[in-house]
Design a protein around this motif. Structure first.
Motif, PDB file in Angstrom:
ATOM      1  N   LEU A  91       0.812  -1.216   0.000  1.00 44.86           N
ATOM      2  CA  LEU A  91       0.000   0.000   0.000  1.00 44.86           C
ATOM      3  C   LEU A  91       0.846   1.266   0.000  1.00 44.86           C
ATOM      4  CD1 LEU A  91      -2.740  -1.000   2.588  1.00 44.86           C
ATOM      5  CD2 LEU A  91      -3.092  -0.643   0.132  1.00 44.86           C
ATOM      6  N   GLY A  92       2.077   1.168   0.504  1.00 50.55           N
ATOM      7  CA  GLY A  92       2.904   2.360   0.583  1.00 50.55           C
ATOM      8  C   GLY A  92       2.232   3.424   1.434  1.00 50.55           C
ATOM      9  N   PRO A  93       2.225   4.684   0.966  1.00 52.42           N
ATOM     10  CA  PRO A  93       1.652   5.778   1.758  1.00 52.42           C
ATOM     11  C   PRO A  93       0.137   5.693   1.941  1.00 52.42           C
ATOM     12  CG  PRO A  93       2.285   6.560  -0.423  1.00 52.42           C
ATOM     13  CD  PRO A  93       2.829   5.172  -0.290  1.00 52.42           C
ATOM     14  N   LEU A  94      -0.531   4.819   1.204  1.00 48.31           N
ATOM     15  CA  LEU A  94      -1.972   4.646   1.392  1.00 48.31           C
ATOM     16  C   LEU A  94      -2.290   3.974   2.726  1.00 48.31           C
ATOM     17  CD1 LEU A  94      -3.118   3.523  -2.177  1.00 48.31           C
ATOM     18  CD2 LEU A  94      -3.589   5.719  -1.077  1.00 48.31           C
ATOM     19  N   LEU A  95      -1.313   3.280   3.308  1.00 46.59           N
ATOM     20  CA  LEU A  95      -1.488   2.721   4.648  1.00 46.59           C
ATOM     21  C   LEU A  95      -1.288   3.862   5.641  1.00 46.59           C
ATOM     22  CD1 LEU A  95      -1.952   0.372   6.588  1.00 46.59           C
ATOM     23  CD2 LEU A  95       0.498  -0.140   6.434  1.00 46.59           C
ATOM     24  N   VAL A  96      -2.394   4.428   6.093  1.00 40.55           N
ATOM     25  CA  VAL A  96      -2.341   5.612   6.944  1.00 40.55           C
ATOM     26  C   VAL A  96      -1.743   5.284   8.299  1.00 40.55           C
ATOM     27  CG1 VAL A  96      -3.747   7.365   8.100  1.00 40.55           C
ATOM     28  CG2 VAL A  96      -4.324   6.641   5.773  1.00 40.55           C
ATOM     29  N   ALA A  97      -2.167   4.160   8.886  1.00 39.05           N
ATOM     30  CA  ALA A  97      -1.663   3.788  10.204  1.00 39.05           C
ATOM     31  C   ALA A  97      -2.071   2.365  10.540  1.00 39.05           C
ATOM     32  CB  ALA A  97      -2.204   4.739  11.276  1.00 39.05           C
ATOM     33  N   THR A  98      -1.243   1.705  11.364  1.00 39.71           N
ATOM     34  CA  THR A  98      -1.609   0.450  12.016  1.00 39.71           C
ATOM     35  C   THR A  98      -1.633   0.734  13.507  1.00 39.71           C
ATOM     36  OG1 THR A  98      -0.606  -0.898  10.266  1.00 39.71           O
ATOM     37  CG2 THR A  98      -0.987  -1.959  12.405  1.00 39.71           C
ATOM     38  N   ILE A  99      -2.809   0.635  14.097  1.00 43.43           N
ATOM     39  CA  ILE A  99      -3.009   1.122  15.459  1.00 43.43           C
ATOM     40  C   ILE A  99      -3.335  -0.018  16.410  1.00 43.43           C
ATOM     41  CG2 ILE A  99      -4.524   2.571  16.889  1.00 43.43           C
ATOM     42  CD1 ILE A  99      -4.781   4.411  14.434  1.00 43.43           C
ATOM     43  N   GLU A 100      -2.581  -0.091  17.485  1.00 46.19           N
ATOM     44  CA  GLU A 100      -2.857  -1.064  18.540  1.00 46.19           C
ATOM     45  C   GLU A 100      -4.062  -0.607  19.351  1.00 46.19           C
ATOM     46  OE1 GLU A 100      -0.613  -2.706  22.583  1.00 46.19           O
ATOM     47  OE2 GLU A 100       0.572  -1.880  20.919  1.00 46.19           O
ATOM     48  N   LYS A 101      -4.931  -1.545  19.710  1.00 52.18           N
ATOM     49  CA  LYS A 101      -6.106  -1.152  20.486  1.00 52.18           C
ATOM     50  C   LYS A 101      -6.413  -2.165  21.586  1.00 52.18           C
ATOM     51  CE  LYS A 101      -9.731  -3.027  17.354  1.00 52.18           C
ATOM     52  NZ  LYS A 101     -10.471  -3.920  18.262  1.00 52.18           N
ATOM     53  N   GLY A 102      -7.101  -1.667  22.602  1.00 52.53           N
ATOM     54  CA  GLY A 102      -7.616  -2.511  23.662  1.00 52.53           C
ATOM     55  C   GLY A 102      -9.133  -2.550  23.637  1.00 52.53           C
TER      56      GLY A 102
END
Length: 224
Positions: A74-85
């Motif tokens: 995805l390159g820059p299209l991957l905005v973020a991978t966010i850890e969550k609880g």
């Protein structure tokens, strides 16, 4: 007056990928098939330049997003991978990302589990005023019987239940620009234009995978 019809527009859309992590591989119904659908939709995201937000539920215990999903492409299209609880994807970090992008009106949801994290994410997004599209061949749960009830609950709350191919074709909005006395006009969805070729190639390449996922995910438990 008829209510407004929500339509998917690439420039106003983001894809949300919910918690498709390594520890879930052997416990989620039709896990391999939803991965096929997710990779198909990521290809569509690349063709149409749609941003993608990924969440991971407690990755220290449940692992990261399964490497079979081609996030690096995805390159820059991957905005973020966010850890969550939280169960919902609507963490403070995700809310901030959306707040920074006020042009976003629609969220396309994929991932697991249908009746927990996907459902709660959809309800939170609907409550915030977003148009939410859940990809029926791109979500699942440990127990397949949960899935149609979760999708029905989302629909009852104002979400849209659709398929990967249907959503992809709604998003494919190429434009032919012409001039008439200096003015511009456009014709959306013209399949004869060059921009359609890349999109069409993805659909053709994924034809067998699409049939496989529909047969596995939707026939045993059609959407209520």
């Amino acid at each position: 007056m008829s209510p407004a019809v929500a339509k998917l527009v690439p420039e106003e859309t983001v894809f949300f990928l919910c918690d498709v992590q390594t520890r879930f591989k052997n416990v989620i119904f039709s896990f391999d098939e939803i991965v096929l659908t997710i990779n198909k939709m990521l290809k569509i995201a690349k063709v149409l330049e749609i941003p993608v937000v990924v969440t991971e539920q407690n990755p220290k215990g449940l692992g990261n997003t399964i490497p079979d999903i081609d996030l690096p492409s995805l390159g820059p299209l991957l905005v973020a991978t966010i850890e969550k609880g939280l169960f919902s994807m609507m963490t403070p970090e995700v809310k901030a990302l959306l707040h920074e992008r006020p042009h976003i009106k629609s969220v396309v949801l994929l991932g697991i589990e249908s009746h927990v994290c996907v459902l709660q994410s959809a309800l939170d997004l609907i409550d915030l005023g977003y148009n939410v599209y859940v990809i029926a061949d791109g979500v699942s749960s440990c127990n397949k019987e949960e899935i149609p009830f979760a999708l029905a609950r989302i629909r009852q709350s104002g979400g849209y239940i659709t398929t990967s191919e249907s959503a992809a074709f709604q998003l494919q909005r190429v434009f032919f620009i012409t001039t008439h006395g200096g003015a511009y006009s456009s014709i959306p969805g013209d399949a004869g234009l060059p921009g359609f070729k890349l999109f069409s190639n993805v659909v053709k390449e994924e034809k067998d995978n699409t049939a496989r996922t529909l047969q596995k995910l939707l026939q045993p438990h059609p959407v209520l």
